[in-house]
Design a protein around this motif. Structure first.
Motif, PDB file in Angstrom:
ATOM      1  N   GLY A   1      -0.736   0.896 -21.253  1.00  0.00           N
ATOM      2  CA  GLY A   1      -0.679   1.562 -19.743  1.00  0.00           C
ATOM      3  C   GLY A   1      -0.173   0.596 -18.973  1.00  0.00           C
ATOM      4  N   ILE A   2      -0.131   1.097 -17.632  1.00  0.00           N
ATOM      5  CA  ILE A   2       0.300   0.385 -16.614  1.00  0.00           C
ATOM      6  C   ILE A   2      -0.965   0.805 -15.331  1.00  0.00           C
ATOM      7  N   ASN A   3      -1.211  -0.282 -14.857  1.00  0.00           N
ATOM      8  CA  ASN A   3      -2.363  -0.223 -13.782  1.00  0.00           C
ATOM      9  C   ASN A   3      -1.447  -0.671 -12.492  1.00  0.00           C
ATOM     10  N   ASP A   4      -1.449   0.648 -11.631  1.00  0.00           N
ATOM     11  CA  ASP A   4      -0.625   0.720 -10.471  1.00  0.00           C
ATOM     12  C   ASP A   4      -1.715   0.458  -9.386  1.00  0.00           C
ATOM     13  N   GLN A   5      -1.710  -0.676  -8.728  1.00  0.00           N
ATOM     14  CA  GLN A   5      -2.596  -0.986  -7.730  1.00  0.00           C
ATOM     15  C   GLN A   5      -2.222  -0.631  -6.486  1.00  0.00           C
ATOM     16  N   ARG A   6      -0.836  -0.412  -6.169  1.00  0.00           N
ATOM     17  CA  ARG A   6      -0.437  -0.147  -4.916  1.00  0.00           C
ATOM     18  C   ARG A   6      -0.609   1.727  -4.822  1.00  0.00           C
TER      19      ARG A   6
ATOM     20  N   GLY B   1      -9.796  -5.633  -6.898  1.00  0.00           N
ATOM     21  CA  GLY B   1      -9.280  -5.136  -7.916  1.00  0.00           C
ATOM     22  C   GLY B   1      -9.857  -5.443  -9.729  1.00  0.00           C
ATOM     23  N   GLU B   2     -10.464  -6.879  -9.437  1.00  0.00           N
ATOM     24  CA  GLU B   2     -11.113  -7.267 -10.640  1.00  0.00           C
ATOM     25  C   GLU B   2     -12.579  -6.607 -10.759  1.00  0.00           C
ATOM     26  N   ILE B   3     -13.178  -6.404  -9.513  1.00  0.00           N
ATOM     27  CA  ILE B   3     -14.458  -5.996  -9.405  1.00  0.00           C
ATOM     28  C   ILE B   3     -14.260  -4.232 -10.046  1.00  0.00           C
ATOM     29  N   GLY B   4     -13.346  -3.783  -9.483  1.00  0.00           N
ATOM     30  CA  GLY B   4     -12.908  -2.292  -9.943  1.00  0.00           C
ATOM     31  C   GLY B   4     -12.881  -2.103 -11.285  1.00  0.00           C
ATOM     32  N   SER B   5     -12.265  -3.132 -12.088  1.00  0.00           N
ATOM     33  CA  SER B   5     -12.013  -2.931 -13.459  1.00  0.00           C
ATOM     34  C   SER B   5     -13.341  -3.232 -14.050  1.00  0.00           C
ATOM     35  N   ILE B   6     -14.217  -4.213 -13.631  1.00  0.00           N
ATOM     36  CA  ILE B   6     -15.290  -4.607 -14.173  1.00  0.00           C
ATOM     37  C   ILE B   6     -16.488  -3.048 -14.073  1.00  0.00           C
TER      38      ILE B   6
ATOM     39  N   ASN C   1     -15.208  -0.119 -13.592  1.00  0.00           N
ATOM     40  CA  ASN C   1     -14.493   1.047 -13.813  1.00  0.00           C
ATOM     41  C   ASN C   1     -14.396   1.964 -12.738  1.00  0.00           C
ATOM     42  N   VAL C   2     -14.034   1.367 -11.681  1.00  0.00           N
ATOM     43  CA  VAL C   2     -13.615   2.151 -10.388  1.00  0.00           C
ATOM     44  C   VAL C   2     -12.530   1.862  -9.905  1.00  0.00           C
ATOM     45  N   SER C   3     -11.941   2.504  -8.996  1.00  0.00           N
ATOM     46  CA  SER C   3     -10.732   2.062  -8.328  1.00  0.00           C
ATOM     47  C   SER C   3     -10.822   0.934  -7.364  1.00  0.00           C
ATOM     48  N   SER C   4      -9.671  -0.014  -6.968  1.00  0.00           N
ATOM     49  CA  SER C   4      -9.948  -0.896  -6.163  1.00  0.00           C
ATOM     50  C   SER C   4     -10.272  -0.350  -4.647  1.00  0.00           C
ATOM     51  N   PHE C   5      -9.740   0.592  -4.276  1.00  0.00           N
ATOM     52  CA  PHE C   5      -9.830   1.424  -3.139  1.00  0.00           C
ATOM     53  C   PHE C   5     -11.474   1.786  -2.782  1.00  0.00           C
TER      54      PHE C   5
ATOM     55  N   ILE D   1     -13.844   0.146  -4.179  1.00  0.00           N
ATOM     56  CA  ILE D   1     -14.486  -1.364  -3.738  1.00  0.00           C
ATOM     57  C   ILE D   1     -14.202  -1.503  -2.462  1.00  0.00           C
ATOM     58  N   LYS D   2     -13.061  -1.558  -2.061  1.00  0.00           N
ATOM     59  CA  LYS D   2     -12.620  -1.663  -0.788  1.00  0.00           C
ATOM     60  C   LYS D   2     -13.549  -0.922   0.602  1.00  0.00           C
ATOM     61  N   ASN D   3     -13.771   0.291  -0.061  1.00  0.00           N
ATOM     62  CA  ASN D   3     -14.593   1.264   0.738  1.00  0.00           C
ATOM     63  C   ASN D   3     -15.992   0.526   1.117  1.00  0.00           C
ATOM     64  N   HIS D   4     -16.580   0.259  -0.192  1.00  0.00           N
ATOM     65  CA  HIS D   4     -17.970  -0.628  -0.302  1.00  0.00           C
ATOM     66  C   HIS D   4     -18.074  -1.784   0.469  1.00  0.00           C
ATOM     67  N   MET D   5     -16.999  -2.534   0.407  1.00  0.00           N
ATOM     68  CA  MET D   5     -16.861  -3.845   1.136  1.00  0.00           C
ATOM     69  C   MET D   5     -17.264  -3.592   2.642  1.00  0.00           C
TER      70      MET D   5
END
Length: 283
Positions: free
Chosen positions: A136-141, A230-235, A237-241, A243-247
């Motif tokens: 697969g490809i992880n598309d962060q953008r 991004g790392e927390i999202g992977s841990i 199993n949610v998107s980095s987006f 996690i950003k909202n949580h932060m």
């Protein structure tokens, strides 16, 4: 042209590889894509069916394209609801393997055709597959993960095929992105609503007391260890987006402006000093 693990490929191998990837830029239609996939690429990645899937696998909002020379193995002949469990299972296994390419044979749990219709041309074609090569490809953008599944009638895959897939997947991905979507591959209102509802359920409301929720406290523990969104999202199993909202909610509750301040303030409030690893990275 077969890509080997030899660190010093011959000039002929390099020339064939260059010719193969150069052909990608001529792919514009599904018929072009079919010809490219069925050409020299088969020497490195032999397969009978290619499934390209993208979207939010965690929420079950998945779109896909099926490319194959087999009769009936077409995108329009498969329902998203029937193929989603298979793709989700393979995607989760890819995450468990730290996003490394892997092969899987018939009989293994993730390879079972759970939910796929028992009759019809696509079902017939799928039942004949004995192995799969997955990456697969992880598309962060774009915040959309992509999964590629190469199915084959051959039960065993060569080890060098995984290396070849890792090397060639960016070009396969480029070729797919140059082809117009089919009618069933456009986002639907139903999928948008499903994603919005899932995100709403996942995001806890800000509580007036300023106390962090259990999920936010868990995120803070990883922030203190220096993990990025991004790392927390992977841990988790949610998107980095997500996690950003949580932060952003955590910053508001703690009345801070960056991650280091958040760790320090939260640690003081709870009387439990974290191991300081937080840096003022992505909010």
């Amino acid at each position: 042209m077969v890509i080997r693990e030899d660190p010093s490929p011959s000039a002929d191998v390099i020339a064939r590889f260059y010719a193969l990837i150069t052909e990608v830029f001529g792919v514009r239609r599904h018929v072009d894509l079919m010809r490219w996939l069925q050409g020299d690429l088969q020497q490195n990645l032999p397969h009978d069916i290619l499934i390209a899937a993208w979207g939010d696998f965690r929420l079950g909002v998945i779109y896909y394209d099926i490319v194959s020379a087999l009769p009936g193995a077409r995108s329009e002949s498969t329902l998203a609801e029937s193929i989603a469990p298979l793709l989700t299972g393979l995607f989760n296994r890819w995450l468990e393997l730290d996003r490394a390419p892997f092969s899987i044979s018939a009989g293994e749990d993730s390879f079972e055709w759970h939910g796929i219709a028992k009759s019809g041309p696509m079902a017939t074609a799928m039942q004949g597959m004995r192995s799969a090569l997955v990456h697969g490809i992880n598309d962060q953008r774009g915040r959309h993960d992509c999964l590629y599944v190469l199915l084959s009638k051959t039960p065993n895959r060569r080890r060098d095929e995984r290396n070849a897939l890792e090397l060639l997947l960016p070009y396969i991905d480029t070729a797919l992105r140059q082809v117009d979507l089919l009618p069933n591959q456009y986002p639907t209102r139903r999928n948008h609503l499903r994603a919005a509802e899932a995100l709403a359920e996942e995001a806890p409301a800000v509580n007036d007391s300023g106390a962090l929720s259990e999920r936010e406290a868990e995120i803070m523990a990883w922030v203190a260890k220096g993990k990025t969104n991004g790392e927390i999202g992977s841990i988790l199993n949610v998107s980095s987006f997500t996690i950003k909202n949580h932060m952003q909610r955590i910053f508001k509750k703690l009345d801070v402006f960056n991650r280091a301040q958040a760790v320090s303030t939260y640690s003081s409030l709870n009387g439990q000093p974290f191991a300081q690893g937080a840096t003022p990275q992505d909010a």
